[in-house]
Scaffold this active site. Sequence first.
Site, PDB file in Angstrom:
ATOM      1  N   ARG A 290      -9.715   0.738   8.447  1.00 45.82           N
ATOM      2  CA  ARG A 290      -9.378  -0.660   8.749  1.00 45.82           C
ATOM      3  C   ARG A 290     -10.603  -1.476   9.112  1.00 45.82           C
ATOM      4  O   ARG A 290     -10.493  -2.682   9.285  1.00 45.82           O
ATOM      5  CB  ARG A 290      -8.429  -0.733   9.953  1.00 45.82           C
ATOM      6  CG  ARG A 290      -7.167   0.032   9.801  1.00 45.82           C
ATOM      7  CD  ARG A 290      -6.175  -0.766   8.980  1.00 45.82           C
ATOM      8  NE  ARG A 290      -4.926  -0.025   8.930  1.00 45.82           N
ATOM      9  CZ  ARG A 290      -3.744  -0.584   8.956  1.00 45.82           C
ATOM     10  NH1 ARG A 290      -3.626  -1.887   9.025  1.00 45.82           N
ATOM     11  NH2 ARG A 290      -2.675   0.154   8.883  1.00 45.82           N
TER      12      ARG A 290
ATOM     13  N   ARG B  19      11.567  -1.077  10.440  1.00 43.06           N
ATOM     14  CA  ARG B  19      10.554  -0.718  11.428  1.00 43.06           C
ATOM     15  C   ARG B  19      10.558  -1.689  12.602  1.00 43.06           C
ATOM     16  O   ARG B  19      10.727  -2.884  12.412  1.00 43.06           O
ATOM     17  CB  ARG B  19       9.163  -0.733  10.755  1.00 43.06           C
ATOM     18  CG  ARG B  19       8.742   0.627  10.276  1.00 43.06           C
ATOM     19  CD  ARG B  19       7.536   0.617   9.383  1.00 43.06           C
ATOM     20  NE  ARG B  19       6.359  -0.090   9.862  1.00 43.06           N
ATOM     21  CZ  ARG B  19       5.193  -0.109   9.217  1.00 43.06           C
ATOM     22  NH1 ARG B  19       5.066   0.556   8.074  1.00 43.06           N
ATOM     23  NH2 ARG B  19       4.174  -0.777   9.679  1.00 43.06           N
TER      24      ARG B  19
ATOM     25  N   LYS C 103       0.833  -1.215   0.000  1.00 41.38           N
ATOM     26  CA  LYS C 103       0.000   0.000   0.000  1.00 41.38           C
ATOM     27  C   LYS C 103       0.868   1.264   0.000  1.00 41.38           C
ATOM     28  O   LYS C 103       0.655   2.184  -0.786  1.00 41.38           O
ATOM     29  CB  LYS C 103      -0.915   0.034   1.245  1.00 41.38           C
ATOM     30  CG  LYS C 103      -1.810  -1.185   1.392  1.00 41.38           C
ATOM     31  CD  LYS C 103      -2.709  -1.099   2.614  1.00 41.38           C
ATOM     32  CE  LYS C 103      -1.975  -1.108   3.941  1.00 41.38           C
ATOM     33  NZ  LYS C 103      -1.283  -2.373   4.257  1.00 41.38           N
TER      34      LYS C 103
ATOM     35  N   ARG D 138       0.298  -8.913  13.552  1.00 39.52           N
ATOM     36  CA  ARG D 138      -0.292  -7.994  12.564  1.00 39.52           C
ATOM     37  C   ARG D 138      -1.048  -8.785  11.492  1.00 39.52           C
ATOM     38  O   ARG D 138      -2.132  -8.394  11.071  1.00 39.52           O
ATOM     39  CB  ARG D 138       0.803  -7.131  11.924  1.00 39.52           C
ATOM     40  CG  ARG D 138       1.360  -6.087  12.886  1.00 39.52           C
ATOM     41  CD  ARG D 138       2.652  -5.485  12.375  1.00 39.52           C
ATOM     42  NE  ARG D 138       2.499  -4.744  11.146  1.00 39.52           N
ATOM     43  CZ  ARG D 138       3.498  -4.501  10.302  1.00 39.52           C
ATOM     44  NH1 ARG D 138       4.723  -4.925  10.557  1.00 39.52           N
ATOM     45  NH2 ARG D 138       3.283  -3.814   9.206  1.00 39.52           N
TER      46      ARG D 138
HETATM   47  P1  AP5 Z   1       4.849  -1.631   1.726  1.00 37.96           P
HETATM   48  O1  AP5 Z   1       4.471  -0.781   0.571  1.00 37.96           O
HETATM   49  O2  AP5 Z   1       5.640  -1.012   2.815  1.00 37.96           O
HETATM   50  O3  AP5 Z   1       3.548  -2.375   2.317  1.00 37.96           O
HETATM   51  P2  AP5 Z   1       2.329  -1.795   3.134  1.00 37.96           P
HETATM   52  O4  AP5 Z   1       1.107  -2.479   2.637  1.00 37.96           O
HETATM   53  O5  AP5 Z   1       2.323  -0.299   3.123  1.00 37.96           O
HETATM   54  O6  AP5 Z   1       2.701  -2.355   4.562  1.00 37.96           O
HETATM   55  P3  AP5 Z   1       2.652  -1.677   6.000  1.00 37.96           P
HETATM   56  O7  AP5 Z   1       3.413  -2.614   6.894  1.00 37.96           O
HETATM   57  O8  AP5 Z   1       3.081  -0.255   5.993  1.00 37.96           O
HETATM   58  O9  AP5 Z   1       1.132  -1.757   6.306  1.00 37.96           O
HETATM   59  P4  AP5 Z   1       0.489  -1.786   7.662  1.00 37.96           P
HETATM   60  O10 AP5 Z   1      -0.943  -1.605   7.315  1.00 37.96           O
HETATM   61  O11 AP5 Z   1       0.813  -2.966   8.483  1.00 37.96           O
HETATM   62  O12 AP5 Z   1       1.200  -0.578   8.458  1.00 37.96           O
HETATM   63  P5  AP5 Z   1       0.838   0.942   8.691  1.00 37.96           P
HETATM   64  O13 AP5 Z   1       2.078   1.713   8.572  1.00 37.96           O
HETATM   65  O14 AP5 Z   1      -0.348   1.354   7.891  1.00 37.96           O
HETATM   66  O15 AP5 Z   1       5.624  -2.910   1.136  1.00 37.96           O
HETATM   67  C1  AP5 Z   1       6.247  -3.848   2.004  1.00 37.96           C
HETATM   68  C2  AP5 Z   1       7.581  -4.306   1.389  1.00 37.96           C
HETATM   69  O16 AP5 Z   1       7.312  -5.104   0.234  1.00 37.96           O
HETATM   70  C3  AP5 Z   1       8.486  -3.157   0.928  1.00 37.96           C
HETATM   71  O17 AP5 Z   1       9.828  -3.492   1.266  1.00 37.96           O
HETATM   72  C4  AP5 Z   1       8.303  -3.114  -0.606  1.00 37.96           C
HETATM   73  O18 AP5 Z   1       9.496  -2.718  -1.270  1.00 37.96           O
HETATM   74  C5  AP5 Z   1       7.959  -4.571  -0.923  1.00 37.96           C
HETATM   75  N1  AP5 Z   1       7.001  -4.672  -2.013  1.00 37.96           N
HETATM   76  C6  AP5 Z   1       5.849  -3.962  -2.157  1.00 37.96           C
HETATM   77  N2  AP5 Z   1       5.195  -4.338  -3.276  1.00 37.96           N
HETATM   78  C7  AP5 Z   1       5.949  -5.320  -3.851  1.00 37.96           C
HETATM   79  C8  AP5 Z   1       5.797  -6.120  -5.038  1.00 37.96           C
HETATM   80  N3  AP5 Z   1       4.730  -5.977  -5.862  1.00 37.96           N
HETATM   81  N4  AP5 Z   1       6.742  -7.033  -5.310  1.00 37.96           N
HETATM   82  C9  AP5 Z   1       7.815  -7.179  -4.494  1.00 37.96           C
HETATM   83  N5  AP5 Z   1       8.036  -6.459  -3.358  1.00 37.96           N
HETATM   84  C10 AP5 Z   1       7.092  -5.532  -3.043  1.00 37.96           C
HETATM   85  O19 AP5 Z   1       0.362   0.909  10.221  1.00 37.96           O
HETATM   86  C11 AP5 Z   1       1.291   0.705  11.267  1.00 37.96           C
HETATM   87  C12 AP5 Z   1       0.538   0.587  12.584  1.00 37.96           C
HETATM   88  O20 AP5 Z   1      -0.172   1.812  12.847  1.00 37.96           O
HETATM   89  C13 AP5 Z   1      -0.529  -0.501  12.645  1.00 37.96           C
HETATM   90  O21 AP5 Z   1       0.031  -1.735  13.045  1.00 37.96           O
HETATM   91  C14 AP5 Z   1      -1.497   0.056  13.696  1.00 37.96           C
HETATM   92  O22 AP5 Z   1      -1.017  -0.175  14.997  1.00 37.96           O
HETATM   93  C15 AP5 Z   1      -1.446   1.560  13.420  1.00 37.96           C
HETATM   94  N6  AP5 Z   1      -2.488   1.994  12.487  1.00 37.96           N
HETATM   95  C16 AP5 Z   1      -2.294   2.501  11.234  1.00 37.96           C
HETATM   96  N7  AP5 Z   1      -3.465   2.802  10.651  1.00 37.96           N
HETATM   97  C17 AP5 Z   1      -4.429   2.478  11.558  1.00 37.96           C
HETATM   98  C18 AP5 Z   1      -5.849   2.539  11.541  1.00 37.96           C
HETATM   99  N8  AP5 Z   1      -6.530   3.009  10.464  1.00 37.96           N
HETATM  100  N9  AP5 Z   1      -6.523   2.109  12.639  1.00 37.96           N
HETATM  101  C19 AP5 Z   1      -5.875   1.666  13.733  1.00 37.96           C
HETATM  102  N10 AP5 Z   1      -4.519   1.560  13.808  1.00 37.96           N
HETATM  103  C20 AP5 Z   1      -3.809   1.966  12.726  1.00 37.96           C
END
Ligand code: AP5
Length: 212
Positions: free
Chosen positions: A88, A160, A13, A171
Amino acid sequence: MFIVLLGPPGAGKGTQAQRLAESTGLLHISTGDMFRENVAAGTELGKLAKTYMDRGDLVPDEVTIKMLLERISRPEASAGAMFDGFPRNVVQAEALDAALAGKDAKIDHALLISVPDEELITRLGGRWICRKCGRLFHERNDPPKQAGVCDECGGELYQREDDRPEVVRNRLEKQKPPAALIDHFRTSGVLTEIDGLQSLDAVTAALEAAIR
Ligand code: AP5
């Protein structure tokens, strides 16, 4: 235009939001980034969010919704935005719908990036992020030219805290988009599902085609 990016942790994402923000000019709003900024700044919100993030749990809805609504009330979000990591669940989705309705707007596209668990574990374990500009890398799939250094700005790359294997397990158990959330967008006719196992460029092309 308002877009929601849905998908499990590590689906891509954030990576795709950075690419789409560049190609469309849309504002990228990531609740995960907002929480991490608050943690780094040592705010009360950051201290609270950290207790949940460190365990791999979602931050409570009331805190998250309040933070997000404040963000989209700013003038720079009036023309549109791309939400990464929000909503979410249905409670968050309904709060977003109501806020957008108040601006005579709605979610135009909900893009669900689907990736199986085994691949998500590999992606999260190999992810590196620039401390300065936030550019995302993967040590195998999208490596920086020089290990530990950002291609874009020369900043230092880091991993991270919540990408540790025990947190990743929690997660993946608790943070996949629930069926009711996916149905919410399917029912309103804005859902497109994208195969996130494709290459980075192929996923970008599929997302761009979906919003064209
Ligand atoms: P990446 O693009 O970083 O993936 P992502 O989907 O953004 O993963 P996140 O871990 O950021 O999502 P998340 O929802 O767990 O965390 P968030 O920061 O929102 O890609 C991952 C890796 O794969 C990268 O190295 C990339 O290079 C590689 N990659 C990507 N696409 C690829 C492809 N096609 N082929 C090969 N490699 C690829 O949230 C963090 C925390 O915040 C949560 O745990 C929660 O505690 C809190 N939080 C955030 N939002 C909320 C909410 N709305 N409600 C409650 N708590 C929340």
